[in-house]
Enzyme design. Structure first.
Site, PDB file in Angstrom:
ATOM      1  N   LYS A 129       0.836  -1.205   0.000  1.00  0.00           N
ATOM      2  CA  LYS A 129       0.000   0.000   0.000  1.00  0.00           C
ATOM      3  C   LYS A 129       0.870   1.253   0.000  1.00  0.00           C
ATOM      4  CE  LYS A 129      -3.771  -2.547   0.646  1.00  0.00           C
ATOM      5  NZ  LYS A 129      -3.204  -3.895   0.796  1.00  0.00           N
TER       6      LYS A 129
ATOM      7  N   GLU B 266      -1.955   0.821  -5.738  1.00  0.00           N
ATOM      8  CA  GLU B 266      -1.116  -0.136  -5.017  1.00  0.00           C
ATOM      9  C   GLU B 266      -0.002  -0.631  -5.931  1.00  0.00           C
ATOM     10  OE1 GLU B 266      -3.044  -3.343  -2.985  1.00  0.00           O
ATOM     11  OE2 GLU B 266      -4.651  -2.074  -2.195  1.00  0.00           O
TER      12      GLU B 266
ATOM     13  N   ASN C 192       1.992  -4.154  -6.072  1.00  0.00           N
ATOM     14  CA  ASN C 192       1.996  -5.504  -5.530  1.00  0.00           C
ATOM     15  C   ASN C 192       3.303  -6.211  -5.881  1.00  0.00           C
ATOM     16  OD1 ASN C 192      -1.046  -6.062  -4.628  1.00  0.00           O
ATOM     17  ND2 ASN C 192      -1.052  -4.809  -6.479  1.00  0.00           N
TER      18      ASN C 192
ATOM     19  N   ARG D 155     -10.526  -5.573 -13.230  1.00  0.00           N
ATOM     20  CA  ARG D 155     -11.357  -6.368 -12.307  1.00  0.00           C
ATOM     21  C   ARG D 155     -12.551  -5.510 -11.913  1.00  0.00           C
ATOM     22  NH1 ARG D 155      -6.359  -7.087  -8.617  1.00  0.00           N
ATOM     23  NH2 ARG D 155      -6.212  -4.963  -9.383  1.00  0.00           N
TER      24      ARG D 155
ATOM     25  N   ARG E 142     -15.826  -3.272  -4.455  1.00  0.00           N
ATOM     26  CA  ARG E 142     -14.470  -3.771  -4.659  1.00  0.00           C
ATOM     27  C   ARG E 142     -14.408  -4.592  -5.950  1.00  0.00           C
ATOM     28  NH1 ARG E 142     -13.855  -7.046   0.770  1.00  0.00           N
ATOM     29  NH2 ARG E 142     -15.933  -7.654   0.037  1.00  0.00           N
TER      30      ARG E 142
ATOM     31  N   ARG F 233      -5.158  -4.386 -13.239  1.00  0.00           N
ATOM     32  CA  ARG F 233      -3.892  -4.986 -12.835  1.00  0.00           C
ATOM     33  C   ARG F 233      -2.945  -4.949 -14.034  1.00  0.00           C
ATOM     34  NH1 ARG F 233      -2.202  -8.582  -9.137  1.00  0.00           N
ATOM     35  NH2 ARG F 233      -3.096  -7.029  -7.724  1.00  0.00           N
TER      36      ARG F 233
ATOM     37  N   LYS G 247      -8.468   1.391   4.297  1.00  0.00           N
ATOM     38  CA  LYS G 247      -7.962   0.027   4.255  1.00  0.00           C
ATOM     39  C   LYS G 247      -6.754  -0.135   5.169  1.00  0.00           C
ATOM     40  CE  LYS G 247      -5.994   1.229  -0.271  1.00  0.00           C
ATOM     41  NZ  LYS G 247      -5.973   0.856  -1.706  1.00  0.00           N
TER      42      LYS G 247
ATOM     43  N   ASP H 201      -1.794  -1.729  -9.410  1.00  0.00           N
ATOM     44  CA  ASP H 201      -3.244  -1.558  -9.408  1.00  0.00           C
ATOM     45  C   ASP H 201      -3.555  -0.121  -9.779  1.00  0.00           C
ATOM     46  OD1 ASP H 201      -3.527  -4.164  -8.676  1.00  0.00           O
ATOM     47  OD2 ASP H 201      -4.080  -3.761  -6.592  1.00  0.00           O
TER      48      ASP H 201
END
Length: 319
Positions: A126, A282, A284, A226, A234, A211, A161, A274
């Site tokens: 994050k 984000e 990842n 997504r 979400r 993504r 979050k 993201d």
């Protein structure tokens, strides 16, 4: 010359191979003639200052009824022919950190670690995005509930979050004046003891949380959007989102160009960004996914691109 590909992952018997990016990497490594070694869960350790593991030889098959065979367990000492795929899912807890410290020693013994263990320790997924503020929406990170509440009031609509979740777990959306906001913040911060993140809500989420996969800092040409379903905000596939492949936009490529070289220089060789709308949310680095979905939709071989990069050797640049 064949490599010894050593995989550190969650239990292989429990994966869904149609969606598992680690499995795609193992299939590709095996196709290339590399030897596969599965680290028995909890099997990393030290012996006299050397990094070792309990491993079993592994064979994989793209068969949802029977996808792997393990040979007998044996001790493994890391060395220069090893490529270690560190693919354990978050949380990045003390056990995860301990494993990365062992892998740093394995790196010192000559093994190639994907992704670099120091980077895995240093880069919270994050917080990592905030190293590139030009790419990010308005964000605040704090243990102080009043500061986070003020952020929600300022922006009117926010996503809240924890810093150590994955798959959309424990992510909340709240608007200014929400009667549940106090208890949401109390829960996320554990009464002021844990950091939490607030980001301005991005209405573009209805079109998908994209993504974008990077290999040595270079983006794959397609991303997986997504898309939230039903009454869910979400987009995470684990939260019921629907995946839809798309070519990268100019803005997506700009974000990748801002982020990619720095990550590659830190040994982050396989990364998932993201992006919602025009904004990076984000970075990842622990176990990015979506290889299988993009391969199936566009006829790609993303794991092949990754192993091309691995076989070329380490990325040049400062660590």
């Amino acid at each position: 010359m064949p490599l010894d590909v050593v995989v550190v992952m969650d239990p292989i018997a429990a994966i869904r191979i149609a969606k598992d990016s680690t499995f795609a990497m193992l299939l590709e490594a095996q196709r290339r003639g590399h030897r596969l070694h599965y680290v028995i869960p909890g099997g990393l350790g030290l012996d006299g200052g050397e990094a070792v593991a309990r491993t079993a030889p592994l064979t994989v098959r793209d068969d949802p009824r029977d996808w792997f065979t393990l040979g007998p367990e044996a001790p493994h000492r890391f060395g220069a022919r090893d490529v270690v795929l560190m693919r354990k899912d978050p949380p990045v807890d003390p056990e995860f950190v301990g494993d990365t410290q062992i892998l740093s020693l394995a790196q010192g013994q000559g093994a190639t670690i994907v992704n670099d263990p120091r980077g895995l320790r240093d880069m919270n997924e994050k917080l990592g995005a905030l190293a590139f503020p030009q790419c990010c929406p308005p964000t605040r990170v704090s243990r102080n509930a009043a500061e986070l509440k003020a952020f929600v009031a300022e922006h009117g609509d926010a996503v809240l979050k924890p810093l150590d979740g994955m798959g959309g777990r424990s992510i909340f959306r709240a608007v200014a004046g929400d009667a549940n906001l106090n208890v949401i913040l109390e829960t996320l911060t554990d009464g002021g003891r844990r950091l939490a993140m607030a980001q301005r809500y991005l209405p573009e989420i209805v079109d998908g949380d994209k993504r974008i996969l990077l290999i040595d800092g270079v983006p794959v040409d397609y991303c997986l959007a997504r898309i939230p379903q039903g009454d869910e905000f979400r987009g995470n596939l684990a939260a019921g989102g629907r995946g839809e492949g798309r070519p990268l936009s100019e803005r997506d490529r700009w974000i990748a160009a801002q982020v990619g070289p720095s990550l590659a220089a830190r040994g982050m060789r396989f990364v998932g960004l993201d992006v919602i709308g025009d904004w990076l949310t984000e970075v990842n680095v622990t176990s990015p996914t979506c290889i299988r979905e993009l391969d199936a939709e566009f006829g790609l071989n993303i794991a092949g691109l990754l192993f091309d990069a691995i076989e070329r050797g380490p990325v040049a640049g400062p660590r």
